[in-house]
Design an enzyme around this catalytic site. Sequence first.
Site, PDB file in Angstrom:
ATOM      1  N   HIS A   1      -9.559   1.165   4.724  1.00  0.00           N
ATOM      2  CA  HIS A   1      -8.310   1.360   5.465  1.00  0.00           C
ATOM      3  C   HIS A   1      -8.576   2.313   6.637  1.00  0.00           C
ATOM      4  O   HIS A   1      -9.390   3.239   6.519  1.00  0.00           O
ATOM      5  CB  HIS A   1      -7.236   1.941   4.538  1.00  0.00           C
TER       6      HIS A   1
ATOM      7  N   GLU B   1      -5.490  -4.844  10.591  1.00  0.00           N
ATOM      8  CA  GLU B   1      -4.483  -3.807  10.812  1.00  0.00           C
ATOM      9  C   GLU B   1      -4.780  -3.074  12.120  1.00  0.00           C
ATOM     10  O   GLU B   1      -5.569  -2.108  12.135  1.00  0.00           O
ATOM     11  CB  GLU B   1      -4.495  -2.804   9.657  1.00  0.00           C
TER      12      GLU B   1
ATOM     13  N   ASN C   1       0.865  -1.180   0.000  1.00  0.00           N
ATOM     14  CA  ASN C   1       0.000   0.000   0.000  1.00  0.00           C
ATOM     15  C   ASN C   1       0.903   1.231   0.000  1.00  0.00           C
ATOM     16  O   ASN C   1       1.468   1.583   1.029  1.00  0.00           O
ATOM     17  CB  ASN C   1      -0.887  -0.038   1.255  1.00  0.00           C
ATOM     18  N   TRP C   2       1.030   1.846  -1.166  1.00  0.00           N
ATOM     19  CA  TRP C   2       1.950   2.991  -1.279  1.00  0.00           C
ATOM     20  C   TRP C   2       1.408   4.229  -0.593  1.00  0.00           C
ATOM     21  O   TRP C   2       2.131   5.194  -0.393  1.00  0.00           O
ATOM     22  CB  TRP C   2       2.210   3.327  -2.749  1.00  0.00           C
ATOM     23  N   LYS C   3       0.131   4.240  -0.288  1.00  0.00           N
ATOM     24  CA  LYS C   3      -0.529   5.443   0.257  1.00  0.00           C
ATOM     25  C   LYS C   3      -0.264   6.638  -0.667  1.00  0.00           C
ATOM     26  O   LYS C   3      -0.154   6.439  -1.883  1.00  0.00           O
ATOM     27  CB  LYS C   3      -0.078   5.690   1.702  1.00  0.00           C
TER      28      LYS C   3
ATOM     29  N   SER D   1       3.301  -1.973  10.472  1.00  0.00           N
ATOM     30  CA  SER D   1       4.751  -2.031  10.686  1.00  0.00           C
ATOM     31  C   SER D   1       5.345  -3.410  10.417  1.00  0.00           C
ATOM     32  O   SER D   1       6.232  -3.864  11.142  1.00  0.00           O
ATOM     33  CB  SER D   1       5.115  -1.539  12.096  1.00  0.00           C
TER      34      SER D   1
ATOM     35  N   GLU E   1      -7.024   4.742   7.729  1.00  0.00           N
ATOM     36  CA  GLU E   1      -6.816   6.165   7.406  1.00  0.00           C
ATOM     37  C   GLU E   1      -8.038   6.733   6.685  1.00  0.00           C
ATOM     38  O   GLU E   1      -8.385   7.898   6.867  1.00  0.00           O
ATOM     39  CB  GLU E   1      -5.535   6.317   6.568  1.00  0.00           C
TER      40      GLU E   1
ATOM     41  N   GLY F   1       2.308   2.390  10.870  1.00  0.00           N
ATOM     42  CA  GLY F   1       3.257   3.495  10.700  1.00  0.00           C
ATOM     43  C   GLY F   1       3.917   3.931  11.991  1.00  0.00           C
ATOM     44  O   GLY F   1       4.552   4.977  12.042  1.00  0.00           O
TER      45      GLY F   1
ATOM     46  N   GLY G   1       2.736  -1.113   4.323  1.00  0.00           N
ATOM     47  CA  GLY G   1       2.746   0.311   4.007  1.00  0.00           C
ATOM     48  C   GLY G   1       4.172   0.790   3.753  1.00  0.00           C
ATOM     49  O   GLY G   1       4.730   0.596   2.666  1.00  0.00           O
ATOM     50  N   GLY G   2       4.777   1.376   4.767  1.00  0.00           N
ATOM     51  CA  GLY G   2       6.102   1.992   4.630  1.00  0.00           C
ATOM     52  C   GLY G   2       7.123   1.112   3.923  1.00  0.00           C
ATOM     53  O   GLY G   2       7.837   1.573   3.016  1.00  0.00           O
TER      54      GLY G   2
HETATM   55  P1  PGA Z   1       2.686   0.364   7.717  1.00  0.00           P
HETATM   56  O1  PGA Z   1       1.238   0.538   7.078  1.00  0.00           O
HETATM   57  O2  PGA Z   1       3.260  -0.911   7.152  1.00  0.00           O
HETATM   58  O3  PGA Z   1       3.461   1.586   7.257  1.00  0.00           O
HETATM   59  O4  PGA Z   1       2.532   0.309   9.194  1.00  0.00           O
HETATM   60  C1  PGA Z   1       0.398  -0.550   6.865  1.00  0.00           C
HETATM   61  C2  PGA Z   1      -0.889  -0.086   6.250  1.00  0.00           C
HETATM   62  O5  PGA Z   1      -1.398   0.968   6.668  1.00  0.00           O
HETATM   63  O6  PGA Z   1      -1.445  -0.718   5.336  1.00  0.00           O
END
Ligand code: PGA
Length: 253
Positions: free
Chosen positions: A98, A170, A9-11, A216, A100, A176, A237-238
């Site tokens: 998600h 999640e 997930n590049w966001k 994470s 977010e 994050g 994500g990251g």
């Molecule tokens: P993260 O994000 O790996 O940066 O914690 C995961 C996600 O939100 O899908």
Amino acid sequence: MRKKIVAGNWKMNGTYEEGQKLTSEIVNMVKDELKDEVTIVLNPPFVHLQSVKKLIGDSKAIFLGAQNCSDKASGAYTGEISAAMLASFGASYVIIGHSERREYFKESNKELTGKVNQALENGLSPIFCCGEPLEIREQDTHVEYVTQQLTESLFSLSEEQMKKIVIAYEPIWAIGTGKTASSEQAQEMHAAIRQHIGNKYGASVSDDLSILYGGSCKPDNAQELFSKADVDGGLIGGASLKSRDFVDIIKSF
Ligand code: PGA
């Protein structure tokens, strides 16, 4: 047999050039280092979909996904993107709900049902996200909280529709933040999710359901997380923004 899936997930990250570079590196590493045993999904921002799809080419292992879609089919919804558009650009998956999106864009469980329906009607597999905030974890009501999210958003689906769903657990406190759920915490929740879906749709559906862990997840903890019986992969994500880290996570299987 349920699928092993690692989705990136590049966001909201990456210019056109950065997206091209990242995708090319991943495609090459996957070709050189991996057999097609894990389903890999790249979920770039919408504007990258076409160029990422081109670079993925005819890879048997890598699929295209988006990070969101509208709950409406089409029409006067300025700035929105429909599931039909995503499908027409070659997407196979779409992340829905998600945390977010739930937090910053106030997406409710009910609205998410509409998005899931749109995705399914257009042949996309929803990667449906669920997960609890820290205060719920501290009250020890996380299982009730997450199963309620699933009930409210997904339990109007038919059995055939449910078979197309991928779940991503999640925990919000782990996204994050560098804090990962322990593999035991992940396993507890993944098993509870499978049980909950099984109670409604039967064991043949829940046994085949892929449940991904997100929060994470990194090359140094992926192997431990993926070793658990009910953890079928990750939503990353990251670490999905660094080709070496992302491919190393996939190799953890
Ligand atoms: P993260 O994000 O790996 O940066 O914690 C995961 C996600 O939100 O899908």
